[in-house]
Design a protein around this motif. Structure first.
Motif, short mmCIF file in Angstrom:
data_model
loop_
_atom_site.label_atom_id
_atom_site.label_comp_id
_atom_site.label_asym_id
_atom_site.label_seq_id
_atom_site.Cartn_x
_atom_site.Cartn_y
_atom_site.Cartn_z
N THR A 125 0.86 -1.19 0.00
CA THR A 125 0.00 0.00 0.00
C THR A 125 0.89 1.24 0.00
O THR A 125 1.99 1.21 0.55
N PRO A 126 0.42 2.33 -0.60
CA PRO A 126 1.22 3.56 -0.59
C PRO A 126 1.50 4.08 0.82
O PRO A 126 2.51 4.72 1.07
N GLY A 127 0.64 3.79 1.78
CA GLY A 127 0.82 4.29 3.14
C GLY A 127 1.51 3.30 4.06
O GLY A 127 1.44 3.45 5.28
N CYS A 128 2.17 2.30 3.52
CA CYS A 128 2.83 1.28 4.34
C CYS A 128 3.80 1.94 5.32
O CYS A 128 4.72 2.66 4.91
N PRO A 129 3.62 1.73 6.62
CA PRO A 129 4.49 2.38 7.60
C PRO A 129 5.92 1.83 7.60
O PRO A 129 6.81 2.44 8.17
N LEU A 130 6.14 0.71 6.94
CA LEU A 130 7.47 0.10 6.92
C LEU A 130 8.21 0.34 5.61
O LEU A 130 9.23 -0.29 5.36
N THR A 131 7.73 1.25 4.80
CA THR A 131 8.34 1.50 3.48
C THR A 131 9.83 1.75 3.58
O THR A 131 10.62 1.07 2.91
N MET A 132 10.25 2.68 4.40
CA MET A 132 11.68 3.01 4.48
C MET A 132 12.49 1.83 4.99
O MET A 132 13.59 1.57 4.53
N TRP A 133 11.94 1.10 5.95
CA TRP A 133 12.64 -0.07 6.50
C TRP A 133 12.83 -1.14 5.42
O TRP A 133 13.92 -1.69 5.28
N ILE A 134 11.78 -1.43 4.65
CA ILE A 134 11.86 -2.45 3.60
C ILE A 134 12.82 -2.01 2.50
O ILE A 134 13.65 -2.80 2.03
N LEU A 135 12.75 -0.76 2.08
CA LEU A 135 13.66 -0.27 1.03
C LEU A 135 15.11 -0.39 1.49
O LEU A 135 15.98 -0.82 0.74
N ARG A 136 15.36 -0.04 2.74
CA ARG A 136 16.72 -0.14 3.26
C ARG A 136 17.17 -1.59 3.35
O ARG A 136 18.31 -1.93 3.04
N ALA A 137 16.27 -2.48 3.78
CA ALA A 137 16.62 -3.90 3.88
C ALA A 137 16.95 -4.47 2.50
O ALA A 137 17.90 -5.25 2.37
N VAL A 138 16.21 -4.07 1.47
CA VAL A 138 16.50 -4.52 0.10
C VAL A 138 17.88 -4.03 -0.32
O VAL A 138 18.70 -4.80 -0.83
N GLU A 139 18.15 -2.76 -0.09
CA GLU A 139 19.45 -2.21 -0.44
C GLU A 139 20.57 -2.93 0.31
O GLU A 139 21.58 -3.32 -0.27
N ASP A 140 20.40 -3.12 1.62
CA ASP A 140 21.43 -3.78 2.43
C ASP A 140 21.71 -5.19 1.94
O ASP A 140 22.88 -5.60 1.87
N LYS A 141 20.67 -5.95 1.63
CA LYS A 141 20.87 -7.34 1.17
C LYS A 141 21.62 -7.37 -0.16
O LYS A 141 22.51 -8.19 -0.36
N ILE A 142 21.28 -6.46 -1.06
CA ILE A 142 21.98 -6.41 -2.35
C ILE A 142 23.45 -6.09 -2.13
O ILE A 142 24.33 -6.70 -2.73
N LEU A 143 23.72 -5.14 -1.25
CA LEU A 143 25.10 -4.71 -1.01
C LEU A 143 25.93 -5.77 -0.29
O LEU A 143 27.16 -5.70 -0.29
N GLU A 144 25.29 -6.76 0.32
CA GLU A 144 26.01 -7.87 0.95
C GLU A 144 26.60 -8.84 -0.08
O GLU A 144 27.48 -9.62 0.25
N ILE A 145 26.10 -8.80 -1.30
CA ILE A 145 26.54 -9.74 -2.33
C ILE A 145 27.91 -9.32 -2.83
O ILE A 145 28.08 -8.20 -3.31
N PRO A 146 28.90 -10.21 -2.74
CA PRO A 146 30.24 -9.86 -3.25
C PRO A 146 30.18 -9.49 -4.74
O PRO A 146 29.49 -10.15 -5.52
N GLY A 147 30.87 -8.42 -5.08
CA GLY A 147 30.91 -7.98 -6.46
C GLY A 147 29.95 -6.85 -6.79
O GLY A 147 30.08 -6.19 -7.81
N VAL A 148 28.96 -6.61 -5.92
CA VAL A 148 28.01 -5.53 -6.17
C VAL A 148 28.69 -4.21 -5.84
O VAL A 148 29.23 -4.02 -4.75
N LYS A 149 28.67 -3.31 -6.82
CA LYS A 149 29.30 -1.99 -6.63
C LYS A 149 28.37 -1.05 -5.88
O LYS A 149 28.80 -0.32 -4.99
N ASP A 150 27.10 -1.04 -6.25
CA ASP A 150 26.13 -0.13 -5.65
C ASP A 150 24.74 -0.67 -5.91
O ASP A 150 24.55 -1.55 -6.75
N ALA A 151 23.75 -0.13 -5.20
CA ALA A 151 22.36 -0.52 -5.39
C ALA A 151 21.53 0.74 -5.58
O ALA A 151 21.70 1.71 -4.86
N GLU A 152 20.67 0.70 -6.56
CA GLU A 152 19.75 1.81 -6.81
C GLU A 152 18.34 1.25 -6.71
O GLU A 152 17.96 0.36 -7.48
N ILE A 153 17.58 1.72 -5.74
CA ILE A 153 16.24 1.22 -5.49
C ILE A 153 15.23 2.31 -5.85
O ILE A 153 15.31 3.42 -5.33
N GLU A 154 14.32 1.99 -6.76
CA GLU A 154 13.27 2.93 -7.15
C GLU A 154 11.94 2.41 -6.63
O GLU A 154 11.58 1.25 -6.84
#
Length: 177
Positions: A125-154
């Motif tokens: 939902t657009p009003g999800c109270p956990l939006t920032m937490w989930i976006l950050r968790a997605v970014e963090d998990k991607i950045l844990e992968i060896p070889g990933v230079k950066d993550a761009e989440i839209e």
């Protein structure tokens, strides 16, 4: 249009200045704030910054980054969408108890030639109270992968999420068919 001074004032109210690495405001009102990787209470800081900056008139896109450590030893790793999707299954929506991949929140995934990973995703939902937490968790998990230079989440809400986007396996587990 919003000014850099207005953004700096808001940022100083939310987070100690020593944790602010940079603040940029472009001619379209897009705001980028980069915080130190050791910023305390980062989840609350991200949510409060996004909320307070969003209240200002003339603000465009708000991007709040954190400094990151470079992964060592990943130069020869061949990144694939499958590797990244498997890693993203570790990000569980705490309200629903299903990972973001099987929930159908990931709309697009691209591994760029420089090993930057682009993800276009949504929330239930657009009003999800956990939006920032989930976006950050997605970014963090991607950045844990060896070889990933950066993550761009839209984040997008087009098309809006609906239960039909849940994977067939999880639809069965939830009794949706």
């Amino acid at each position: 249009m919003v000014t850099k001074e207005e953004i700096e004032r808001i940022v100083r109210e939310v987070v100690d200045e020593k944790f602010v690495k940079s603040i940029d405001v472009d001619d379209k009102g897009n705001v980028t704030v980069t915080l130190a990787k050791d910023t305390p209470d980062i989840d609350n800081v991200l949510i409060k910054l996004h909320s307070e900056i969003g209240k200002l008139e003339g603000v465009g896109l708000i991007t709040i980054n954190r400094e990151r450590e470079t992964q060592e030893g990943g130069e020869n790793v061949q990144l694939t969408k499958e590797i990244i999707l498997e890693k993203l299954k570790e990000v569980i929506d705490p309200e629903i108890g299903i990972d973001v991949v099987n929930l159908g929140l990931i709309y697009e995934l691209d591994v760029r030639p420089d090993n930057t990973v682009y993800v276009k995703m949504t929330m239930t939902t657009p009003g999800c109270p956990l939006t920032m937490w989930i976006l950050r968790a997605v970014e963090d998990k991607i950045l844990e992968i060896p070889g990933v230079k950066d993550a761009e989440i839209e984040l997008t809400f087009d098309p809006p999420w609906n239960p039909d986007m849940i994977s067939p396996e999880y639809k069965k587990k939830l009794g949706l068919y």
